[in-house]
Design a protein around this motif. Structure first.
Motif, PDB file in Angstrom:
ATOM      1  N   ARG A  39       0.833  -1.207   0.000  1.00 47.88           N
ATOM      2  CA  ARG A  39       0.000   0.000   0.000  1.00 47.88           C
ATOM      3  C   ARG A  39       0.866   1.254   0.000  1.00 47.88           C
ATOM      4  O   ARG A  39       0.550   2.235  -0.699  1.00 47.88           O
ATOM      5  N   LEU A  44      -1.879  -0.960  -5.583  1.00 43.74           N
ATOM      6  CA  LEU A  44      -3.254  -1.356  -5.268  1.00 43.74           C
ATOM      7  C   LEU A  44      -3.750  -2.280  -6.374  1.00 43.74           C
ATOM      8  O   LEU A  44      -4.404  -1.867  -7.340  1.00 43.74           O
ATOM      9  N   LEU A  48      -2.844  -7.575  -3.778  1.00 44.50           N
ATOM     10  CA  LEU A  48      -3.171  -7.006  -2.472  1.00 44.50           C
ATOM     11  C   LEU A  48      -4.530  -7.516  -1.987  1.00 44.50           C
ATOM     12  O   LEU A  48      -4.738  -7.739  -0.785  1.00 44.50           O
ATOM     13  N   ILE A  68      -8.527  -1.085   3.049  1.00 41.40           N
ATOM     14  CA  ILE A  68      -7.520  -1.268   1.993  1.00 41.40           C
ATOM     15  C   ILE A  68      -8.156  -1.905   0.764  1.00 41.40           C
ATOM     16  O   ILE A  68      -7.881  -1.509  -0.381  1.00 41.40           O
ATOM     17  N   SER A  71      -9.946   0.636  -1.268  1.00 37.78           N
ATOM     18  CA  SER A  71      -9.019   1.432  -2.077  1.00 37.78           C
ATOM     19  C   SER A  71      -8.613   0.684  -3.340  1.00 37.78           C
ATOM     20  O   SER A  71      -8.500   1.281  -4.421  1.00 37.78           O
TER      21      SER A  71
END
Length: 548
Positions: A39, A44, A48, A68, A71
């Motif tokens: 991150r 991204l 991930l 996260i 995102s």
């Protein structure tokens, strides 16, 4: 021995559990470092997603991991085709089902599902409704799922009537379902709205049916709280409109006070006060210095004029007009429209409930919920006639339920203050005597703006902060209580006499700001230790202090 299972000792089991926890912790910390590292580099991507998925599979309640993932989805939506993004969204919904089966009451999982459904171009809301049905079969009282169901129902073609029928089915299965009762309270005003203003927002026929439904639940299990809370909502009082409650103006203080029915911001509500054609600047009263909302506002009257015409407007509508001159130095307006009579339909419904509640109390003499509801019904049907009976019941409840004695004492205090204010044929006298009533709290101070002399001595009061609304108070007698905090005194601009003998006051620092105070009776308090009289005189040189 042969053929017998070897049982591990507790020490061995604890050691193995500790070892497994350590292994999990190492894996978690390693995965966390990789996730945060990616991150921080702005990577991204789908890798991930895989890393966070492994962590959340083991522990779904790590909110940072879900954020996260959000995102990542936002970033991928910028570059991937819509079809691929939709596939990722559907995969996330499947993963969330797995997590919810592990933790069906996880805030994080349900919030993530709400967010994900809001991102999808073609969400399947009917499927989500079926998912709610499935999880409510597992646990019909899962309020997280009920919250999500309300979110989904607002976005589907399902009718309010269908949802209402669904709640009835869940209640029929289990009366002890607070979430289902709560959902009904939100749906009924939409399905069966009242023709006129109603205290619950639904028509009277529906209200009677609901009373019958909740009575079945109450008589089936009188000790279940869910039905009693719903019953209390059905008995709910009328909500007053946002309007002017009363206005008091005095020439000698050059102030006009406007009390509203609830805290407001006068700018947002379009409140204007004019004096002889000039608009007055209004200041909020209260214990909070920087508040924008208050139930009580003050305006300064012109110094040089002795004949005044005061207009109060609310949302471009004239609320009241007051005339003042030197011969009539005080002007008062009371909004009489706030004390309307009860409709015949409402009275009939309440009287029926009162009879039912009396029957239940006779059957279940040790049921506190029935006793509390009986108190409320007695006061709603005829508070003036029934307040003594309500007090007797509250005293009995304090014996029956000793852990909540203070609650019952506060309710008792509210009834006694109301009876003194509203049922003694002189509700607007400037002197109010509430002494020797065993009061533990002060209620209805919003109705005491007119009071200039208040006696609350010989009670069980520990807090008098609600007295800030008595902006015209000149004399306060509060002897023989358990009061230690006098901070409210600086909020009373007209107070000249304060008698606080035999309390728990240990400091007079806040009294310095009582600009009008002339007489202070302070005997019998910790602050009156030997040798402190000189310090008090130095601190309050303008005040006549009596410590004897």
């Amino acid at each position: 021995m042969h053929g017998r299972l070897k049982v591990k000792t507790t020490e061995q089991q604890n050691e193995e559990k500790k070892k497994k926890r350590q292994e999990k912790l190492v894996k978690y910390n390693k995965a966390k470092m990789m996730i945060f590292d990616k991150r921080s580099r702005g990577e991204l991507d789908e890798e991930l997603l895989s890393l966070t998925e492994a962590v959340l599979y083991a522990q779904p309640d790590i909110y940072t991991m879900w954020n996260i993932r959000k995102s990542v989805f936002i970033e991928l939506a910028k570059t991937l085709p819509a079809e691929d993004v939709g596939a990722l969204h559907r995969k996330e919904l499947e993963f969330l089902v797995v997590c919810l089966k592990t933790q069906p009451k996880s805030y994080c999982c349900w919030h993530q599902r709400i967010w994900m459904m809001s991102q999808m171009l073609k969400p399947d809301w009917r499927h989500e409704l079926e998912l709610c049905n499935q999880f409510l079969e597992y646990d019909e009282r899962n309020f997280h799922c009920w919250d999500y169901r309300r979110f989904v129902a607002q976005r589907t073609e399902v009718s309010y009537e269908e949802e209402l029928a669904f709640t009835l089915g869940k209640i029929s299965t289990n009366f002890s379902n607070y979430s289902s009762w709560h959902y009904r309270s939100k749906l009924l005003p939409l399905v069966s709205p009242a023709e006129n203003h109603s205290w619950t927002g639904m028509n009277e026929e529906t209200l009677l049916n609901e009373f019958e439904l909740v009575q079945n639940a109450i008589f089936t299990d009188p000790n279940d709280q869910s039905a009693w809370f719903y019953h209390r909502w059905l008995l709910g009082r009328d909500e007053l409109p946002t309007t002017v409650r009363c206005v008091h103006a005095k020439l000698n203080t050059k102030c006009v006070y406007i009390m509203f029915t609830k805290p407001i911001n006068v700018i947002d509500e379009g409140v204007e006060v004019q004096c002889n054609g000039c608009q007055l600047e209004l200041t909020p009263c209260g214990p909070y210095k920087f508040t924008r909302h208050s139930i009580l506002w003050m305006g300064k009257l012109p110094e040089e004029q002795s004949e005044l015409n005061i207009l109060v407007k609310h949302s471009d509508t004239l609320s009241c007009e007051l005339q003042m001159c030197s011969e009539h130095s005080t002007a008062v307006y009371e909004n009489e429209t706030l004390t309307g009579k009860m409709s015949s339909g409402k009275r009939a419904a309440l009287e029926l409930e009162l009879d039912n509640c009396k029957q239940l109390v006779d059957m279940e003499k040790d049921n506190k919920w029935a006793g509390l509801s009986l108190v409320l019904l007695l006061l709603m049907v005829d508070a003036e006639q029934n307040h003594e009976a309500a007090v007797r019941i509250l005293r009995g409840l304090a014996v029956l339920d000793p852990y909540r004695t203070k609650y019952y004492s506060d309710q008792y205090s509210e009834i006694l203050v109301a009876s003194k204010l509203f049922y003694n044929n002189t509700p607007h006298t400037h002197s109010l005597d509430l002494s020797c009533k065993s009061l533990t709290a002060l209620y209805h101070t919003e109705h005491m703006l007119h009071v200039t002399c208040l006696d609350i001595s010989n009670n069980n009061l520990t807090n008098i902060n609600s007295l800030w609304m008595l902006q015209l108070l000149d004399s306060l007698i509060a002897d023989s209580n358990s009061i230690s905090d006098l901070s409210v005194i600086e909020q009373l601009p007209c107070l000249t006499l304060l008698s606080i003998k035999h309390n728990l006051v240990s400091s007079l620092e806040v009294v310095v700001n009582a600009v009008s105070l002339k007489t202070l009776r302070i005997a019998g308090n910790p602050v009156c230790v030997e040798g402190q009289s000189h310090n008090m005189t130095t601190l309050l040189p303008h005040v006549d202090i009596d410590i004897s």
